[in-house]
Design an enzyme around this catalytic site. Structure first.
Site, short mmCIF file in Angstrom:
data_model
loop_
_atom_site.label_atom_id
_atom_site.label_comp_id
_atom_site.label_asym_id
_atom_site.label_seq_id
_atom_site.Cartn_x
_atom_site.Cartn_y
_atom_site.Cartn_z
N GLY A 238 51.40 28.42 39.49
CA GLY A 238 50.99 29.63 38.81
C GLY A 238 50.43 30.65 39.78
O GLY A 238 50.03 30.31 40.89
N CYS A 239 50.39 31.91 39.36
CA CYS A 239 49.96 32.98 40.27
C CYS A 239 48.49 32.85 40.64
O CYS A 239 48.13 32.90 41.82
CB CYS A 239 50.26 34.35 39.66
SG CYS A 239 49.58 34.61 38.01
N TYR A 240 47.61 32.68 39.64
CA TYR A 240 46.20 32.50 39.95
C TYR A 240 45.99 31.23 40.79
O TYR A 240 45.22 31.22 41.74
CB TYR A 240 45.38 32.37 38.67
CG TYR A 240 45.05 33.66 37.97
CD1 TYR A 240 44.37 34.69 38.61
CD2 TYR A 240 45.39 33.84 36.63
CE1 TYR A 240 44.05 35.87 37.95
CE2 TYR A 240 45.06 35.01 35.95
CZ TYR A 240 44.40 36.03 36.62
OH TYR A 240 44.08 37.19 35.96
#
Length: 335
Positions: free
Chosen positions: A150-152
């Protein structure tokens, strides 16, 4: 540099933000050949229906859209899956080729996470163990089923992964902010201009699905609070930690010394969204807080670049023995 393609590509869910960004990188990648474009909403239509720019610069031979099911079974060497979490979870991998899933549907081996954090029961709990978590700098992809982080999670793990064993594991706090494209292309009330512009909103406080993903990779839980920024793209994660006595900056500099993707900035220089937007790189800044004896590690990246499509291409490069940065957006001074 490769002058002829070494792998054919299919993209499932190409009409979403991550799908469109993946397509853009595949078209300019010297070793990848676009073979199939999947989109149930655009099936049967020319590529230019998604974006008129796809008809420019010599890309007029892009194949027409077909259904996601047809693209999945097209027999490509690499299939990029750019669907929602629940949709991606239902896909049955083809018998050959590499699958790189940009959703969260295969990031956990424990199926209970999907009930608790994603709101659905995973349809293939027994198959989750076959997927490899592909964060090239810390957890290189292996096998043919790859779960893109995921990006975070990417930002936090790049900041904390190399130092996880040398910080106090209790009390780690992460304050993170992302542009509105992090929520995907589907419309919702929280993504309307009236809700986003001139506003900063915390959301999914204590309940964001990237929190258990970060904990699974670090080996311990953190306090994680995401915020929505009134910008199109870009993500920044500020991590507050305490060292057990080692030089955390030195550890991070050593980890990324040979990386052309992750840059540990000089002392006193802070990461900025503007420098990472539209790129596949990441910036890390390290600061000491004399009043609290904490170290502050900040990572900035583009949520659609290193946080999604750029990382997916990077994973493909690793798996096919290409230079890790082939086809990535890294150089240049953007305004």
């Amino acid at each position: 540099m490769h002058n002829v393609p070494v792998a054919t590509v299919a993209i499932i869910g190409a009409s979403g933000y991550s799908g469109q960004e993946t397509l853009d990188r595949v078209l300019t990648h010297p070793a990848l050949e676009l073979y199939a474009l999947g989109s149930d909403s655009l099936a049967g239509q020319p590529a230019g229906t998604l974006d008129p720019r796809l008809g420019r610069n010599g890309w007029s031979r892009i194949p027409r859209f077909i259904t996601n099911e047809a693209a999945l079974s097209a027999g490509a060497d690499i299939t990029f899956v750019c669907l929602s979490h629940e949709e991606a979870a239902t896909l049955e991998p083809p018998s050959r080729g590499v699958l790189i899933d940009l959703s969260g549907a295969h990031r956990f081996h424990d199926s209970a996470v999907y009930v608790d954090w994603y709101g659905f029961a995973h349809p293939d709990p027994d198959g989750l163990g076959s997927w490899s978590y592909g964060l090239p700098e810390l957890s290189p992809p292996a096998g043919r089923l790859i779960a893109n982080p995921g990006c975070y999670a990417t930002a936090v793990l790049l900041a904390l992964g190399p130092i996880a064993g040398e910080i106090e594991q209790s009390g780690v706090v992460v304050d993170a902010m992302s542009g509105m494209t992090g929520a995907g292309r589907s419309m919702r009330a929280s993504s309307h201009a009236g809700a986003v512009l001139e506003n900063v909103t915390p959301y999914k406080v204590g309940a964001h699905q990237h929190a258990p993903e970060i904990a699974a990779q670090l080996g311990f839980p953190i306090t994680f609070v995401p915020h929505l920024l009134p910008v199109r793209r870009g993500l920044i994660a500020t991590c507050f930690v305490r060292s057990t006595g080692v030089d955390l900056r030195g550890m991070l500099e050593e980890q990324y010394a040979d990386s052309h993707v992750v840059d540990v900035l000089p002392a006193g220089v802070a990461p900025e969204l503007a420098r990472v937007q539209q790129t596949d790189g990441a910036e890390i800044g390290v600061f000491e807080d004399a009043l609290t004896d904490r170290t502050i590690v900040i990572c900035a990246l583009d949520n659609l670049g290193k946080g999604a499509a750029g990382q997916a291409i990077q994973n493909a490069n690793v798996l096919f023995g290409l230079d890790e940065t082939t086809g990535l957006r890294l150089s240049g001074v953007l305004v």
